[in-house]
Design a protein around this motif. Structure first.
Motif, PDB file in Angstrom:
ATOM      1  N   ARG A 136     -33.627 -17.382 -25.882  1.00 49.89           N
ATOM      2  CA  ARG A 136     -34.381 -16.141 -25.670  1.00 49.89           C
ATOM      3  C   ARG A 136     -35.492 -16.270 -24.636  1.00 49.89           C
ATOM      4  O   ARG A 136     -36.052 -15.269 -24.208  1.00 49.89           O
ATOM      5  N   GLU A 137     -35.832 -17.520 -24.264  1.00 52.13           N
ATOM      6  CA  GLU A 137     -36.871 -17.711 -23.251  1.00 52.13           C
ATOM      7  C   GLU A 137     -36.493 -16.995 -21.952  1.00 52.13           C
ATOM      8  O   GLU A 137     -37.358 -16.570 -21.196  1.00 52.13           O
ATOM      9  N   LEU A 138     -35.200 -16.846 -21.719  1.00 49.84           N
ATOM     10  CA  LEU A 138     -34.712 -16.231 -20.492  1.00 49.84           C
ATOM     11  C   LEU A 138     -35.174 -14.783 -20.359  1.00 49.84           C
ATOM     12  O   LEU A 138     -35.401 -14.299 -19.244  1.00 49.84           O
ATOM     13  N   SER A 139     -35.360 -14.103 -21.478  1.00 52.43           N
ATOM     14  CA  SER A 139     -35.806 -12.711 -21.418  1.00 52.43           C
ATOM     15  C   SER A 139     -37.305 -12.596 -21.123  1.00 52.43           C
ATOM     16  O   SER A 139     -37.808 -11.500 -20.881  1.00 52.43           O
ATOM     17  N   HIS A 140     -38.031 -13.743 -21.162  1.00 49.54           N
ATOM     18  CA  HIS A 140     -39.463 -13.751 -20.868  1.00 49.54           C
ATOM     19  C   HIS A 140     -39.738 -14.487 -19.561  1.00 49.54           C
ATOM     20  O   HIS A 140     -40.485 -15.471 -19.529  1.00 49.54           O
ATOM     21  N   GLY A 141     -39.139 -14.008 -18.489  1.00 53.89           N
ATOM     22  CA  GLY A 141     -39.309 -14.632 -17.169  1.00 53.89           C
ATOM     23  C   GLY A 141     -40.740 -14.610 -16.681  1.00 53.89           C
ATOM     24  O   GLY A 141     -41.150 -15.478 -15.902  1.00 53.89           O
ATOM     25  N   GLN A 142     -41.514 -13.639 -17.127  1.00 58.99           N
ATOM     26  CA  GLN A 142     -42.907 -13.541 -16.684  1.00 58.99           C
ATOM     27  C   GLN A 142     -43.716 -14.755 -17.133  1.00 58.99           C
ATOM     28  O   GLN A 142     -44.668 -15.160 -16.454  1.00 58.99           O
ATOM     29  N   LEU A 143     -43.363 -15.378 -18.282  1.00 58.29           N
ATOM     30  CA  LEU A 143     -44.071 -16.578 -18.735  1.00 58.29           C
ATOM     31  C   LEU A 143     -43.854 -17.734 -17.753  1.00 58.29           C
ATOM     32  O   LEU A 143     -44.782 -18.489 -17.465  1.00 58.29           O
ATOM     33  N   GLY A 144     -42.626 -17.846 -17.272  1.00 58.34           N
ATOM     34  CA  GLY A 144     -42.323 -18.881 -16.281  1.00 58.34           C
ATOM     35  C   GLY A 144     -43.066 -18.645 -14.981  1.00 58.34           C
ATOM     36  O   GLY A 144     -43.593 -19.574 -14.364  1.00 58.34           O
ATOM     37  N   ALA A 163     -41.246 -23.191  -0.862  1.00 50.07           N
ATOM     38  CA  ALA A 163     -40.286 -22.201  -1.364  1.00 50.07           C
ATOM     39  C   ALA A 163     -40.925 -21.540  -2.585  1.00 50.07           C
ATOM     40  O   ALA A 163     -41.202 -22.205  -3.582  1.00 50.07           O
ATOM     41  N   HIS A 164     -41.174 -20.262  -2.490  1.00 52.08           N
ATOM     42  CA  HIS A 164     -41.816 -19.524  -3.582  1.00 52.08           C
ATOM     43  C   HIS A 164     -40.900 -19.471  -4.806  1.00 52.08           C
ATOM     44  O   HIS A 164     -39.676 -19.605  -4.689  1.00 52.08           O
ATOM     45  N   PRO A 165     -41.476 -19.256  -5.999  1.00 46.53           N
ATOM     46  CA  PRO A 165     -40.682 -19.256  -7.230  1.00 46.53           C
ATOM     47  C   PRO A 165     -39.529 -18.253  -7.174  1.00 46.53           C
ATOM     48  O   PRO A 165     -39.700 -17.116  -6.751  1.00 46.53           O
ATOM     49  N   ARG A 166     -38.344 -18.725  -7.586  1.00 48.89           N
ATOM     50  CA  ARG A 166     -37.155 -17.856  -7.628  1.00 48.89           C
ATOM     51  C   ARG A 166     -36.257 -18.309  -8.770  1.00 48.89           C
ATOM     52  O   ARG A 166     -36.277 -19.480  -9.161  1.00 48.89           O
ATOM     53  N   MET A 167     -35.502 -17.377  -9.290  1.00 48.01           N
ATOM     54  CA  MET A 167     -34.574 -17.685 -10.387  1.00 48.01           C
ATOM     55  C   MET A 167     -33.237 -18.143  -9.820  1.00 48.01           C
ATOM     56  O   MET A 167     -32.742 -17.570  -8.862  1.00 48.01           O
ATOM     57  N   GLU A 168     -32.690 -19.188 -10.412  1.00 42.51           N
ATOM     58  CA  GLU A 168     -31.335 -19.643 -10.103  1.00 42.51           C
ATOM     59  C   GLU A 168     -30.652 -19.894 -11.435  1.00 42.51           C
ATOM     60  O   GLU A 168     -30.833 -20.949 -12.039  1.00 42.51           O
ATOM     61  N   GLY A 169     -29.899 -18.941 -11.888  1.00 41.36           N
ATOM     62  CA  GLY A 169     -29.232 -19.077 -13.184  1.00 41.36           C
ATOM     63  C   GLY A 169     -30.247 -19.099 -14.313  1.00 41.36           C
ATOM     64  O   GLY A 169     -31.023 -18.171 -14.479  1.00 41.36           O
TER      65      GLY A 169
END
Length: 179
Positions: A136-144, A163-169
């Motif tokens: 469920r951590e994936l649904s709280h991307g703002q924490l990352g 390289a600024h923060p970005r999601m990869e999978g």
């Protein structure tokens, strides 16, 4: 089976051209002491070099006319190889070190990771900060994102964000490099 004729000179594959391998008809000649002898025919320059017991080596083939110097070819190649080896030895390769974190990392664990990041950046290496999400951590991307912004703020004086923060999978990535 054909054999190479005896006495036929082998063409130098690497390194400077010397003696009969110099292709231009005229060259600017510098003697063994570093004095400029002027522009002369290549044959004449080779003969003068052999009288002194040295070779005529083309040191600057792109000049007009090419610059050739009275040198010992073997010694010249050896010195060039030593210089290249020394340059390779002193060259610093920049590695990418990876630090892995989780979005709900504890304060002490965060400090340990930050010490490692500071050490890597001081050594001149790039640092890839990976934040791995599970369940469920994936649904709280703002924490990352908040955590990576905290890392960015803590390293602001020693590192810049490459390289600024970005999601990869399921993971969020950021790359820091020394200033």
């Amino acid at each position: 089976m054909m054999r190479r004729p005896m006495g036929a000179p082998t063409v130098p594959l690497n390194g400077p051209r010397y003696n009969e391998f110099i292709q231009s008809p005229r060259v600017r000649v510098i003697d063994g002491d570093g004095e400029n002898l002027g522009v002369m025919y290549t044959r004449e320059a080779i003969e003068q070099a052999q009288e002194v017991g040295l070779d005529l080596v083309e040191v600057s083939p792109n000049a007009d006319p090419p610059v050739a110097k009275f040198l010992d070819v073997g010694k010249f190649k050896y010195e060039a190889q030593k210089k290249a080896n020394q340059a390779r030895k002193t060259q610093k390769t920049q590695e990418i070190k990876e630090i892995k974190m989780r979005p709900n990392i504890d304060d002490h664990d965060y400090e340990v990771k930050m010490r490692s990041i500071h050490k890597f950046i001081e050594e001149g290496d790039k640092v890839k900060v990976t934040l791995r999400f599970r369940g469920r951590e994936l649904s709280h991307g703002q924490l990352g994102m908040i955590l990576l912004q905290r890392v960015q703020a803590d390293t602001a004086e020693t590192a810049k964000v490459e390289a600024h923060p970005r999601m990869e999978g399921r993971q969020m990535l950021m790359v820091l490099s020394p200033k």
